[in-house]
Write an enzyme that holds these catalytic residues in place. Structure first.
Site, short mmCIF file in Angstrom:
data_model
loop_
_atom_site.label_atom_id
_atom_site.label_comp_id
_atom_site.label_asym_id
_atom_site.label_seq_id
_atom_site.Cartn_x
_atom_site.Cartn_y
_atom_site.Cartn_z
N CYS A 175 0.83 -1.23 0.06
CA CYS A 175 0.08 -0.03 0.01
C CYS A 175 0.87 1.19 0.03
CB CYS A 175 -0.93 -0.02 1.18
SG CYS A 175 -2.45 1.06 0.97
N HIS A 177 -3.23 -5.02 1.78
CA HIS A 177 -2.60 -5.33 2.99
C HIS A 177 -2.46 -6.77 3.27
CE1 HIS A 177 -2.45 -1.19 4.48
NE2 HIS A 177 -3.42 -0.96 3.59
N GLU A 226 -1.14 -8.13 5.59
CA GLU A 226 -0.53 -8.44 6.92
C GLU A 226 -1.89 -8.38 7.70
OE1 GLU A 226 -0.36 -5.68 5.32
OE2 GLU A 226 -0.88 -4.03 6.52
N1 GLN Z 1 -3.44 6.46 0.77
C1 GLN Z 1 -2.23 6.32 1.55
C2 GLN Z 1 -0.92 6.91 0.92
O1 GLN Z 1 -1.30 7.61 -0.10
C3 GLN Z 1 -1.83 4.77 1.45
C4 GLN Z 1 -2.93 4.02 2.31
C5 GLN Z 1 -2.45 2.63 2.85
O2 GLN Z 1 -1.46 2.37 3.06
N2 GLN Z 1 -3.49 2.08 3.51
O3 GLN Z 1 0.16 6.87 1.44
#
Ligand code: GLN
Length: 198
Positions: A80, A178, A180
């Protein structure tokens, strides 16, 4: 031999990654300093908030060492926000937002839009026999990949169908979701296998 995997521990869901790595047999340690980074066989860049994380990395004087480590071939899993950190190019970045880079992709930040801030899907991932319950939270997707990047997963349903959400390039892996979260540690298992074969 023990495989030691660091988790960048400046911000984000560090504990969950440490737990997932331990459950697949790796020694997992939080990384906040250069010396801790140097002691790792591999690194996880967790989810969280990419602009905050990159600013903290600069403050902790970790940004240049992280770039150097990736260039030198350190295996890294970015999830992410961590995927954003690993990307060479970011669309919809915050003004002046830097990355660690190394992964030859363009990532679109907050790509799924406001209507679908968060969603889950049973996702087929190359290399895993059964689908992964993938949790997306204000997730990026991969907009474009260079020729040396392997696509591991694409969204199968809904408005984002076909979008790339997991990739691999040599010792680098990244997921929009995610892995995890939810007690399924197979993506971490895949990564640790990759580290051991590197
Ligand atoms: N939107 C977040 C960002 O730009 C990432 C979101 C996440 O890691 N759950 O960093």
């Amino acid at each position: 031999m023990t495989t030691t995997v660091g988790v960048l521990a400046l911000q984000g869901d560090v504990r969950e990654h440490l737990a997932a790595l331990r459950s697949v047999g790796a020694a997992a340690v939080p990384v906040r300093r250069v010396a801790e980074l140097a002691a790792c066989d591999a690194l996880v860049l967790p989810g969280g908030e990419s602009t905050t994380m990159v600013k903290l990395a600069a403050t902790f004087e970790l940004l240049a060492p992280l770039r150097e480590a990736v260039r030198a071939g350190l295996p890294v899993l970015g999830t992410c926000a961590g995927m954003i950190l690993l990307a060479d190019r970011v669309e919809d970045a915050a003004t002046g937002q830097e990355t660690v880079g190394g992964l030859h992709v363009t990532v679109r930040r907050n790509a799924f839009g406001r209507q679908v801030d968060s969603f889950e899907e049973d996702l087929r991932v190359t290399g895993l026999a059964d689908p992964v319950r993938a949790v997306f939270i204000r997730a990026p997707w991969v907009e474009q990949v260079d020729d040396d990047v392997e696509v591991l997963a694409r969204v199968a349903t809904g408005p984002a169908v076909g979008r790339i959400v997991a990739v691999r390039q040599g010792p680098l892996m990244a997921t929009s979701f995610h892995p995890e979260v939810g007690g399924d540690d197979r993506v971490h298992g895949m990564f640790v296998d990759l580290v051991r074969s590197a």
